[in-house]
Design a protein around this motif. Structure first.
Motif, PDB file in Angstrom:
ATOM      1  N   UNK A 122     -94.594 -59.428  15.151  1.00 12.60           N
ATOM      2  CA  UNK A 122     -95.602 -59.366  15.957  1.00 12.60           C
ATOM      3  C   UNK A 122     -96.144 -59.124  16.943  1.00 12.60           C
ATOM      4  N   UNK A 123     -94.841 -58.689  18.226  1.00 12.72           N
ATOM      5  CA  UNK A 123     -94.605 -58.116  19.293  1.00 12.72           C
ATOM      6  C   UNK A 123     -93.797 -56.895  18.894  1.00 12.72           C
ATOM      7  N   UNK A 124     -93.297 -55.917  20.341  1.00  6.85           N
ATOM      8  CA  UNK A 124     -93.333 -55.004  20.439  1.00  6.85           C
ATOM      9  C   UNK A 124     -92.538 -54.513  21.664  1.00  6.85           C
ATOM     10  N   UNK A 125     -91.470 -55.536  22.058  1.00  6.33           N
ATOM     11  CA  UNK A 125     -90.605 -54.470  23.550  1.00  6.33           C
ATOM     12  C   UNK A 125     -90.095 -53.771  22.961  1.00  6.33           C
ATOM     13  N   UNK A 126     -89.930 -53.093  24.561  1.00  6.09           N
ATOM     14  CA  UNK A 126     -89.048 -51.659  24.405  1.00  6.09           C
ATOM     15  C   UNK A 126     -87.935 -52.314  24.480  1.00  6.09           C
ATOM     16  N   UNK A 127     -86.740 -51.103  23.218  1.00  6.67           N
ATOM     17  CA  UNK A 127     -85.476 -52.246  23.068  1.00  6.67           C
ATOM     18  C   UNK A 127     -84.552 -52.004  24.713  1.00  6.67           C
ATOM     19  N   UNK A 128     -83.894 -52.950  24.810  1.00  7.70           N
ATOM     20  CA  UNK A 128     -82.951 -52.637  26.053  1.00  7.70           C
ATOM     21  C   UNK A 128     -81.408 -51.258  25.888  1.00  7.70           C
ATOM     22  N   UNK A 129     -81.031 -51.149  27.267  1.00  6.34           N
ATOM     23  CA  UNK A 129     -80.608 -49.642  26.926  1.00  6.34           C
ATOM     24  C   UNK A 129     -79.293 -50.087  26.006  1.00  6.34           C
ATOM     25  N   UNK A 130     -79.390 -49.407  25.290  1.00  2.00           N
ATOM     26  CA  UNK A 130     -78.086 -48.845  24.503  1.00  2.00           C
ATOM     27  C   UNK A 130     -78.181 -49.121  23.264  1.00  2.00           C
ATOM     28  N   UNK A 131     -79.387 -50.505  23.359  1.00  2.00           N
ATOM     29  CA  UNK A 131     -80.160 -50.825  21.597  1.00  2.00           C
ATOM     30  C   UNK A 131     -81.233 -49.373  20.813  1.00  2.00           C
ATOM     31  N   UNK A 132     -80.748 -49.612  19.774  1.00  2.00           N
ATOM     32  CA  UNK A 132     -81.773 -48.838  18.949  1.00  2.00           C
ATOM     33  C   UNK A 132     -83.350 -49.842  18.242  1.00  2.00           C
ATOM     34  N   UNK A 133     -84.234 -49.728  18.089  1.00  2.00           N
ATOM     35  CA  UNK A 133     -85.085 -50.788  17.363  1.00  2.00           C
ATOM     36  C   UNK A 133     -86.151 -49.654  16.273  1.00  2.00           C
ATOM     37  N   UNK A 134     -85.382 -49.944  15.200  1.00  2.00           N
ATOM     38  CA  UNK A 134     -86.380 -49.285  14.733  1.00  2.00           C
ATOM     39  C   UNK A 134     -87.947 -50.357  13.808  1.00  2.00           C
ATOM     40  N   UNK A 135     -88.981 -50.079  13.682  1.00  2.00           N
ATOM     41  CA  UNK A 135     -90.313 -50.440  13.519  1.00  2.00           C
ATOM     42  C   UNK A 135     -90.838 -49.268  11.745  1.00  2.00           C
ATOM     43  N   UNK A 146     -82.762 -54.240  15.618  1.00  2.00           N
ATOM     44  CA  UNK A 146     -82.443 -54.032  15.837  1.00  2.00           C
ATOM     45  C   UNK A 146     -80.392 -54.119  15.569  1.00  2.00           C
ATOM     46  N   UNK A 147     -80.124 -52.112  16.504  1.00  2.00           N
ATOM     47  CA  UNK A 147     -78.940 -52.388  16.221  1.00  2.00           C
ATOM     48  C   UNK A 147     -78.150 -51.524  17.701  1.00  2.00           C
ATOM     49  N   UNK A 148     -76.939 -51.702  17.413  1.00  2.00           N
ATOM     50  CA  UNK A 148     -76.716 -51.068  19.039  1.00  2.00           C
ATOM     51  C   UNK A 148     -76.287 -49.494  18.655  1.00  2.00           C
ATOM     52  N   UNK A 149     -77.110 -48.238  19.406  1.00  2.47           N
ATOM     53  CA  UNK A 149     -77.132 -47.084  19.551  1.00  2.47           C
ATOM     54  C   UNK A 149     -75.667 -47.000  18.819  1.00  2.47           C
ATOM     55  N   UNK A 150     -74.417 -47.058  19.621  1.00  2.00           N
ATOM     56  CA  UNK A 150     -73.394 -46.786  19.770  1.00  2.00           C
ATOM     57  C   UNK A 150     -73.035 -46.407  17.810  1.00  2.00           C
ATOM     58  N   UNK A 151     -73.100 -48.126  17.429  1.00  2.00           N
ATOM     59  CA  UNK A 151     -72.953 -48.021  15.935  1.00  2.00           C
ATOM     60  C   UNK A 151     -73.373 -47.859  15.102  1.00  2.00           C
ATOM     61  N   UNK A 152     -74.688 -47.173  15.253  1.00  2.00           N
ATOM     62  CA  UNK A 152     -75.511 -46.586  13.836  1.00  2.00           C
ATOM     63  C   UNK A 152     -74.888 -44.912  14.263  1.00  2.00           C
ATOM     64  N   UNK A 153     -74.751 -44.224  15.518  1.00  2.00           N
ATOM     65  CA  UNK A 153     -74.360 -43.062  15.390  1.00  2.00           C
ATOM     66  C   UNK A 153     -72.716 -43.171  14.820  1.00  2.00           C
TER      67      UNK A 153
END
Length: 179
Positions: A122-135, A146-153
């Motif tokens: 119910x809240x939508x903070x911007x992700x921290x540096x290095x994180x990717x969030x899918x809404x 939410x996951x680490x961008x490096x892990x996704x990539x």
């Protein structure tokens, strides 16, 4: 009026530091407002229903945090595709291009495969540096993952395919905006 003038001066590289700061604040405000509009969008308001779009996910925001803020890819099943930067700017209306619509539809298809991995929010903070969030925008509310961008990539996360599909949309939107 002062903010509009400050924005124009900042865009052309003129103006005092305080005017440039106000212009930057204004850009950040506008992109944050556009982001929140998407997150609070009702599918009915754009003509989508479970009857005419029989899939759980009708929109996706993929947001990645950087040292300088974040970028937000927004894809809606009605063809809307935009890319926003938290510090201002972006690409609006990329979904007007057929090539972007095709990869955007694929992105929503992947989102429908992976929505079961997400949790309601119910809240939508911007992700921290290095994180990717899918809404995931669903007919029953917003869900996220939410996951680490490096892990996704590097294909080490269960949603890596969705991440790469999102980056295909970004690449196509950039190509289309350069034409």
């Amino acid at each position: 009026m002062k903010k509009i003038i400050a924005s124009i001066l900042a865009i052309v590289g003129m103006g005092t530091p305080s005017l440039a700061e106000e212009a930057q604040d204004s850009k950040e405000y506008i992109t944050q407002e556009l982001r929140m509009m998407a997150l609070n969008l009702s599918p009915n308001s754009i003509g989508l229903s479970e009857k005419n779009f029989p899939h759980q996910v009708w929109g996706v925001l993929m947001e990645t945090g950087t040292d300088n803020g974040a970028y937000s890819l927004i894809v809606i099943a009605d063809g809307t595709t935009s890319l926003y930067f938290s510090n201002g700017g972006g690409i609006i209306g990329a979904g007007e291009h057929a090539s972007v619509r095709d990869v955007s539809a694929n992105f929503i298809g992947w989102a429908n495969r992976y929505v079961s991995q997400s949790m309601p929010v119910s809240s939508y903070p911007l992700p921290k540096s290095g994180d990717t969030v899918f809404y995931f925008l669903t007919f029953t509310g917003v869900k996220s993952y939410t996951a680490k961008e490096i892990e996704l990539g590097e294909e080490r996360d269960q949603l890596s395919s969705l991440f790469h599909a999102g980056h295909a949309v970004i690449a196509e939107a950039r190509k289309a905006s350069e034409k």
